[in-house]
Design a protein around this motif. Structure first.
Motif, PDB file in Angstrom:
ATOM      1  N   GLN A 103      -4.024 -13.083 -20.144  1.00  0.00           N
ATOM      2  CA  GLN A 103      -3.899 -14.301 -20.811  1.00  0.00           C
ATOM      3  C   GLN A 103      -5.004 -14.949 -21.170  1.00  0.00           C
ATOM      4  O   GLN A 103      -4.993 -16.165 -21.693  1.00  0.00           O
ATOM      5  N   GLU A 104      -6.083 -14.357 -21.179  1.00  0.00           N
ATOM      6  CA  GLU A 104      -7.519 -15.279 -20.998  1.00  0.00           C
ATOM      7  C   GLU A 104      -7.769 -15.699 -22.616  1.00  0.00           C
ATOM      8  O   GLU A 104      -8.016 -16.743 -22.884  1.00  0.00           O
ATOM      9  N   GLU A 105      -7.304 -14.926 -23.745  1.00  0.00           N
ATOM     10  CA  GLU A 105      -7.643 -15.460 -24.948  1.00  0.00           C
ATOM     11  C   GLU A 105      -6.888 -16.720 -25.348  1.00  0.00           C
ATOM     12  O   GLU A 105      -7.316 -17.749 -25.677  1.00  0.00           O
ATOM     13  N   THR A 106      -5.410 -16.899 -24.752  1.00  0.00           N
ATOM     14  CA  THR A 106      -4.935 -18.123 -24.827  1.00  0.00           C
ATOM     15  C   THR A 106      -5.231 -19.377 -24.030  1.00  0.00           C
ATOM     16  O   THR A 106      -5.391 -20.286 -24.549  1.00  0.00           O
ATOM     17  N   LEU A 107      -5.732 -18.987 -23.039  1.00  0.00           N
ATOM     18  CA  LEU A 107      -6.283 -19.788 -22.182  1.00  0.00           C
ATOM     19  C   LEU A 107      -7.669 -20.428 -22.696  1.00  0.00           C
ATOM     20  O   LEU A 107      -7.882 -21.840 -22.635  1.00  0.00           O
ATOM     21  N   ARG A 108      -8.460 -19.637 -23.315  1.00  0.00           N
ATOM     22  CA  ARG A 108      -9.975 -19.892 -23.804  1.00  0.00           C
ATOM     23  C   ARG A 108      -9.532 -20.915 -25.094  1.00  0.00           C
ATOM     24  O   ARG A 108     -10.461 -21.527 -25.527  1.00  0.00           O
ATOM     25  N   THR A 109      -8.592 -20.544 -25.784  1.00  0.00           N
ATOM     26  CA  THR A 109      -8.160 -21.460 -27.055  1.00  0.00           C
ATOM     27  C   THR A 109      -7.504 -22.469 -27.075  1.00  0.00           C
ATOM     28  O   THR A 109      -7.074 -23.177 -28.184  1.00  0.00           O
ATOM     29  N   SER A 110      -6.705 -22.895 -26.096  1.00  0.00           N
ATOM     30  CA  SER A 110      -5.955 -23.979 -25.771  1.00  0.00           C
ATOM     31  C   SER A 110      -7.080 -25.462 -25.584  1.00  0.00           C
ATOM     32  O   SER A 110      -8.072 -25.080 -25.166  1.00  0.00           O
ATOM     33  N   ASP A 111      -6.570 -26.482 -25.924  1.00  0.00           N
ATOM     34  CA  ASP A 111      -7.106 -27.789 -26.007  1.00  0.00           C
ATOM     35  C   ASP A 111      -7.290 -28.232 -24.435  1.00  0.00           C
ATOM     36  O   ASP A 111      -8.090 -28.648 -24.056  1.00  0.00           O
TER      37      ASP A 111
ATOM     38  N   SER B 197      -7.879 -22.492  -9.543  1.00  0.00           N
ATOM     39  CA  SER B 197      -9.358 -22.066  -9.516  1.00  0.00           C
ATOM     40  C   SER B 197      -9.458 -20.961 -10.364  1.00  0.00           C
ATOM     41  O   SER B 197     -10.634 -20.701 -11.071  1.00  0.00           O
ATOM     42  N   ILE B 198      -8.658 -19.986 -10.315  1.00  0.00           N
ATOM     43  CA  ILE B 198      -8.811 -18.680 -11.264  1.00  0.00           C
ATOM     44  C   ILE B 198      -8.943 -19.105 -12.685  1.00  0.00           C
ATOM     45  O   ILE B 198      -9.843 -18.799 -13.365  1.00  0.00           O
ATOM     46  N   VAL B 199      -7.808 -19.792 -13.370  1.00  0.00           N
ATOM     47  CA  VAL B 199      -7.798 -20.324 -14.496  1.00  0.00           C
ATOM     48  C   VAL B 199      -9.015 -21.302 -14.894  1.00  0.00           C
ATOM     49  O   VAL B 199      -9.619 -21.200 -16.143  1.00  0.00           O
ATOM     50  N   GLY B 200      -9.573 -22.221 -13.862  1.00  0.00           N
ATOM     51  CA  GLY B 200     -10.537 -22.858 -14.161  1.00  0.00           C
ATOM     52  C   GLY B 200     -11.906 -22.192 -14.504  1.00  0.00           C
ATOM     53  O   GLY B 200     -12.806 -22.563 -15.113  1.00  0.00           O
ATOM     54  N   GLY B 201     -12.051 -20.701 -13.846  1.00  0.00           N
ATOM     55  CA  GLY B 201     -13.080 -20.080 -14.192  1.00  0.00           C
ATOM     56  C   GLY B 201     -12.952 -19.195 -15.413  1.00  0.00           C
ATOM     57  O   GLY B 201     -14.007 -18.415 -15.684  1.00  0.00           O
ATOM     58  N   LEU B 202     -11.761 -19.335 -15.982  1.00  0.00           N
ATOM     59  CA  LEU B 202     -11.742 -18.298 -17.246  1.00  0.00           C
ATOM     60  C   LEU B 202     -11.760 -19.375 -18.680  1.00  0.00           C
ATOM     61  O   LEU B 202     -11.828 -18.635 -19.599  1.00  0.00           O
ATOM     62  N   THR B 203     -11.378 -20.705 -18.684  1.00  0.00           N
ATOM     63  CA  THR B 203     -11.428 -21.359 -19.802  1.00  0.00           C
ATOM     64  C   THR B 203     -12.348 -22.428 -19.775  1.00  0.00           C
ATOM     65  O   THR B 203     -12.496 -23.198 -18.691  1.00  0.00           O
TER      66      THR B 203
ATOM     67  N   ALA C 109      -0.249 -33.108 -31.651  1.00  0.00           N
ATOM     68  CA  ALA C 109      -1.618 -33.749 -31.418  1.00  0.00           C
ATOM     69  C   ALA C 109      -2.597 -32.806 -30.696  1.00  0.00           C
ATOM     70  O   ALA C 109      -3.774 -32.989 -30.705  1.00  0.00           O
ATOM     71  N   GLY C 110      -2.179 -31.446 -30.581  1.00  0.00           N
ATOM     72  CA  GLY C 110      -3.155 -30.243 -30.130  1.00  0.00           C
ATOM     73  C   GLY C 110      -2.181 -29.219 -29.646  1.00  0.00           C
ATOM     74  O   GLY C 110      -0.927 -29.415 -29.541  1.00  0.00           O
ATOM     75  N   THR C 111      -2.911 -28.302 -28.954  1.00  0.00           N
ATOM     76  CA  THR C 111      -2.109 -27.122 -28.228  1.00  0.00           C
ATOM     77  C   THR C 111      -2.560 -27.312 -26.773  1.00  0.00           C
ATOM     78  O   THR C 111      -3.814 -27.356 -26.543  1.00  0.00           O
ATOM     79  N   ILE C 112      -1.457 -27.046 -25.917  1.00  0.00           N
ATOM     80  CA  ILE C 112      -1.777 -26.688 -24.784  1.00  0.00           C
ATOM     81  C   ILE C 112      -1.337 -25.532 -23.881  1.00  0.00           C
ATOM     82  O   ILE C 112      -0.186 -25.209 -24.448  1.00  0.00           O
ATOM     83  N   ALA C 113      -1.743 -25.110 -23.108  1.00  0.00           N
ATOM     84  CA  ALA C 113      -1.032 -23.869 -22.164  1.00  0.00           C
ATOM     85  C   ALA C 113      -0.516 -24.412 -21.008  1.00  0.00           C
ATOM     86  O   ALA C 113      -1.291 -25.065 -20.160  1.00  0.00           O
TER      87      ALA C 113
END
Length: 250
Positions: A164-172, A186-192, A117-121
């Motif tokens: 891990q920013e690249e993986t976070l940015r490319t996940s659905d 909050s940290i992750v929400g500011g990166l992706t 169905a897609g990719t998640i982290a």
């Protein structure tokens, strides 16, 4: 797919109206006496009803799983599974997946051949958050989502999550599992740019109040658009991700 095949067989005359009506009556519900199994949920939502195994007997869980497997095409998932019940499920289906830490059993249907169905982290703050993160990751994989697992990247060592920013940015979709003060979403929400689903865990010292501090911290996230599940609800986070992915490809 089953419903479409049934209607096509009615159109081409290989099934009578009476047979079609009887089959449609069978689809929505199976009454086991102690449980009314929703066999129509896969048609409505894209995955069958899951079994919340805690406080059910082992024989009840096995019977519900048998009913779901007979009526659906997806894997059947049992959550919060006691040890005795897990053994009963594995005796009935030796190839089932059982993860003791996640307290999860997945009985895979042989007809489940859907494309991912897609990719998640699935991101977890610390090793103590791992059981909830595993529940999220294994549930997501069982319903056909490709999962990237990112473990032990809590905010006390910020460089770990930044790496891990690249993986976070490319996940659905990104699921973030954390206890203590619950700052990681909050940290992750500011990166992706992806939707972020935060899962507070009951990990922490006394003032964490069994996950309440993390829950409130995530609800008050300064990263706009972060949504939050109930405490320790990795299963719910995975299903929320599935709903978003299914709507995106509809």
């Amino acid at each position: 797919d089953e419903l479409e095949a049934l209607l096509r067989s009615l159109i081409d005359g290989s099934t009578t109206v009476e047979e079609t009506v009887a089959e449609l009556q069978r689809l929505p519900l199976k009454d086991l006496g102690f449980a009314r199994v929703d066999t129509h949920r896969e048609l409505r939502q894209g995955m069958p009803e899951a079994i919340y195994a805690e406080h059910k007997t082992a024989s009840q869980v096995v019977a519900i799983a048998e009913a779901l497997l007979a009526e659906t095409t997806s894997a059947v998932i049992a959550t919060r599974v006691p040890e005795e019940t897990a053994h009963a499920l594995l005796r009935r289906w030796p190839d089932a997946l059982h993860d003791e830490a996640a307290r999860l059993v997945v009985v895979r249907s042989t007809s489940d051949e859907r494309a991912p169905a897609g990719t998640i982290a699935v991101v977890s703050g610390g090793t103590s958050d791992r059981p909830v993160a595993l529940e999220a990751a294994l549930t997501a994989e069982a319903v056909g989502i490709k999962v990237e697992r990112i473990e032990d990247v809590g905010v006390a060592g910020l460089h770990r999550v930044l790496a891990q920013e690249e993986t976070l940015r490319t996940s659905d979709v990104v699921i973030v599992v954390a206890g203590m003060e619950g700052a990681l979403p909050s940290i992750v929400g500011g990166l992706t740019p992806a939707p972020v689903i935060a899962v507070p865990t009951s990990v922490g010292y006394g003032a964490s109040f069994g996950g309440l501090a993390a829950l409130l911290g995530m609800l008050n996230s300064c990263a706009a658009g972060v949504v939050v599940t109930n405490i320790d609800n990795g299963f719910g986070a995975a299903l929320a991700a599935l709903r978003q992915l299914n709507r995106g490809r509809a």
